[in-house]
Write a protein that holds these residues in place. Structure first.
Motif, PDB file in Angstrom:
ATOM      1  N   UNK A 200       0.866  -1.179   0.000  1.00 25.68           N
ATOM      2  CA  UNK A 200       0.000   0.000   0.000  1.00 25.68           C
ATOM      3  C   UNK A 200       0.902   1.227   0.000  1.00 25.68           C
ATOM      4  N   UNK A 201       0.810   2.009  -1.074  1.00 23.99           N
ATOM      5  CA  UNK A 201       1.636   3.211  -1.195  1.00 23.99           C
ATOM      6  C   UNK A 201       0.763   4.431  -0.963  1.00 23.99           C
ATOM      7  N   UNK A 202       1.290   5.398  -0.191  1.00 25.28           N
ATOM      8  CA  UNK A 202       0.546   6.614   0.149  1.00 25.28           C
ATOM      9  C   UNK A 202      -0.775   6.255   0.830  1.00 25.28           C
ATOM     10  N   UNK A 203      -0.694   5.421   1.851  1.00 25.76           N
ATOM     11  CA  UNK A 203      -1.907   4.958   2.531  1.00 25.76           C
ATOM     12  C   UNK A 203      -2.670   6.111   3.162  1.00 25.76           C
ATOM     13  N   UNK A 208      -7.428   9.910   3.240  1.00 27.72           N
ATOM     14  CA  UNK A 208      -7.971  11.249   3.041  1.00 27.72           C
ATOM     15  C   UNK A 208      -9.031  11.264   1.939  1.00 27.72           C
ATOM     16  N   UNK A 209      -8.866  10.419   0.936  1.00 27.15           N
ATOM     17  CA  UNK A 209      -9.783  10.396  -0.200  1.00 27.15           C
ATOM     18  C   UNK A 209     -10.964   9.456   0.023  1.00 27.15           C
ATOM     19  N   UNK A 210     -11.026   8.834   1.192  1.00 28.55           N
ATOM     20  CA  UNK A 210     -12.176   7.995   1.515  1.00 28.55           C
ATOM     21  C   UNK A 210     -12.125   6.587   0.953  1.00 28.55           C
ATOM     22  N   UNK A 237      -5.596   7.876  12.518  1.00 26.97           N
ATOM     23  CA  UNK A 237      -6.932   7.409  12.157  1.00 26.97           C
ATOM     24  C   UNK A 237      -6.943   6.019  11.553  1.00 26.97           C
ATOM     25  N   UNK A 238      -7.581   5.904  10.388  1.00 25.69           N
ATOM     26  CA  UNK A 238      -7.842   4.608   9.787  1.00 25.69           C
ATOM     27  C   UNK A 238      -6.580   3.905   9.316  1.00 25.69           C
ATOM     28  N   UNK A 239      -5.514   4.640   9.017  1.00 28.41           N
ATOM     29  CA  UNK A 239      -4.283   3.981   8.586  1.00 28.41           C
ATOM     30  C   UNK A 239      -3.730   3.117   9.711  1.00 28.41           C
ATOM     31  N   UNK A 369      -2.530  21.613   6.427  1.00 32.72           N
ATOM     32  CA  UNK A 369      -1.061  21.579   6.380  1.00 32.72           C
ATOM     33  C   UNK A 369      -0.515  20.389   5.602  1.00 32.72           C
ATOM     34  N   UNK A 370      -1.235  19.257   5.607  1.00 32.39           N
ATOM     35  CA  UNK A 370      -0.779  18.110   4.828  1.00 32.39           C
ATOM     36  C   UNK A 370      -0.806  18.425   3.339  1.00 32.39           C
TER      37      UNK A 370
END
Length: 495
Positions: A200-203, A208-210, A237-239, A369-370
């Protein structure tokens, strides 16, 4: 008449009881301990670059890397690859441009011993955007070729039927966006029961994108006990839940927090009048070198790109509302230098990996900020220097100051006007030629009836191919032909 003491022990009505409940609710809650993420627990991993030949990779891969001019692994690669080759789950964090793709991609290729069967990939890479899928695929294809392996991508915005043909030939490493992969799984054109390793890349961007509910559904179809690689800037969070649910005692490598990438950049806050903002943007766009301008909406991207081209700036717009072939063409023109200014929405904040982007411009200050950090990360890649400029109006100053503090960014503030000395010094701005650049050919919005038969199934999110639900969920990949496996026009699978 009862004494007052009796009321202290036996309430005669509901009023005292409600009062007691109210007092209980008003009692201050005990502070809960803050759970540290695994990244916070391990701190920053101190790993020096190392030769690829010393990491345990097959000789064929080391030779292929050398032929591409790659002999020394970046720190994230030197840290993650040896652990991955031993079979460990790997959880990694590294700033943009740090080499994460090869950190998980080389082990995926090196450890596969059997070719994939039709429609049954052996390794899976999930990414949030089409552009990132293409970047990962292009990075791994030359390495896979020397091992006789096949790396292919499955993303929204491209022909579903062609992807079916590719999957039927057999794909060893499948790079996919969650939505389009879910489409194939639902249609039976991709089966995940033989996936041995998943990355999983950029999890955090998928969160963030749901996409994480979809990601969980896909991971539940992958056999348990398989190896997992997860790379993310944050574990909030979910990560963090993904890590707990799907990773088995992962080894953790945290090369740098997200804010660390700002160290190689100069950050500037340009205070500008709203009435002069367009002129300033045109002068910045006319500079020498590659420039990315970030805006919030696809309509703003199209509008600004059109205005820039009208005054002589070779600009192109990139956003999720464009067809995939248009997005690919725009990126190719930007890479080749035919287009020098790319006007983009957040679809490009992590999805494009292009060297020599020397300037990033936030046309509007981002609120998150992200977003600032990942947009800024399009410059200063792999240790190079870069400049980040944010155009701020008077009413935006306080909000920008708060966001910059949260991002860990210190900016140099200047009041600028068109062709002001500080503007020219920082960005290289100059007066555009005034000769209009031809507008890109408009994409056709209507299909001929014959073409309509080959439309891909509805995928919801135009950017990433998120599958639709309800009445379209069970429609076949060919639009009218039903399940692609039952289409008599399909040619037989070939490797």
């Amino acid at each position: 008449m009862p004494s007052s003491g009796e009321y202290n022990h036996v309430p005669s009505s509901s009023t005292p009881a409600r009062s007691q409940r109210s007092r209980k609710r008003r009692s201050p809650a005990k502070p809960q301990p803050v759970k540290q993420s695994l990244f916070d627990q391990v701190g920053v991993t101190a790993v020096d670059p190392a030769p690829f030949a010393d990491l345990g990779l097959p000789d064929e891969l080391v030779t292929a890397l050398k032929n591409d001019g790659l002999t020394e692994a970046f720190p994230i690669q030197a840290a993650a690859i040896p652990d991955a080759l031993t079979g460990r789950d790997v959880l990694g964090r590294g700033q943009t441009g740090s080499g994460k793709t090869l950190a998980f991609g080389l082990p995926l290729l090196a450890m596969q011993t059997e070719a994939a069967r039709p429609m049954h990939p052996r390794a899976l890479v999930l990414v949030p955007t089409r552009e990132l899928a293409t970047q990962v695929t292009n990075s791994l294809k030359p390495m896979a070729k020397v091992l006789g392996r096949y790396v292919r991508e499955v993303v929204g915005g491209t022909s579903f039927n062609r992807q079916v043909d590719t999957l039927r030939r057999g794909v060893d490493v499948l790079v996919a966006t969650p939505g389009r992969l879910a489409d194939h799984v639902r249609q039976g054109t991709c089966v995940l029961s033989e996936v041995e390793r998943t990355a999983l890349d950029e999890a955090d961007q998928m969160a963030d994108m749901g996409f994480l509910p979809q990601v969980r559904q896909l991971l539940d179809l992958v056999p348990t006990g398989g190896q997992r690689f997860l790379f993310s800037a944050t574990l909030d969070g979910d990560v963090d839940k993904l890590v707990d649910r799907y990773m088995n005692d992962p080894v953790v490598h945290s090369l740098a927090p997200p804010s660390a990438s700002v160290d190689n950049m100069d950050h500037h806050q340009f205070l500008v009048q709203s009435t002069e903002k367009q002129a300033v943007l045109a002068q910045i766009g006319a500079r020498d070198g590659r420039t990315i301008m970030f805006v919030r909406t696809k309509h703003h991207a199209d509008r600004l790109s059109k205005k820039l081209r009208a005054v002589g700036v070779a600009a192109g717009a990139l956003h999720g509302g464009k067809a995939q072939n248009a997005r690919t063409r725009i990126l190719d023109e930007f890479k080749s230098g035919d287009t020098t200014t790319l006007v983009a929405t957040n679809v490009a904040a992590r999805g494009i990996h292009i060297d020599d982007v020397s300037l990033v411009v936030h046309v509007e200050p981002p609120s998150d900020p992200k977003d600032y950090l990942h947009r800024a990360g399009r410059t200063a890649r792999a240790g190079a220097a870069g400049t980040v400029v944010t155009l701020v109006t008077e009413e935006q100053r306080q909000d920008f100051r708060t966001m910059a503090k949260q991002a860990g960014v210190e900016t140099t503030t200047s009041e600028i006007r068109p062709l002001a000395p500080e503007l020219v010094k920082v960005t290289g701005a100059r007066e555009p030629s005034g000769t209009p650049q031809p507008q890109p050919q408009q994409q056709r919005t209507q299909q001929k009836p014959a073409q309509a038969r080959n439309r891909r199934p509805s995928s919801g999110n135009a950017t990433n191919g998120q599958p639709s639900s309800g009445r379209n969920a069970n429609r076949g990949g060919s639009g009218r032909g039903g399940n692609a496996r039952n289409n008599p026009r399909r040619r037989s699978p070939q490797r």
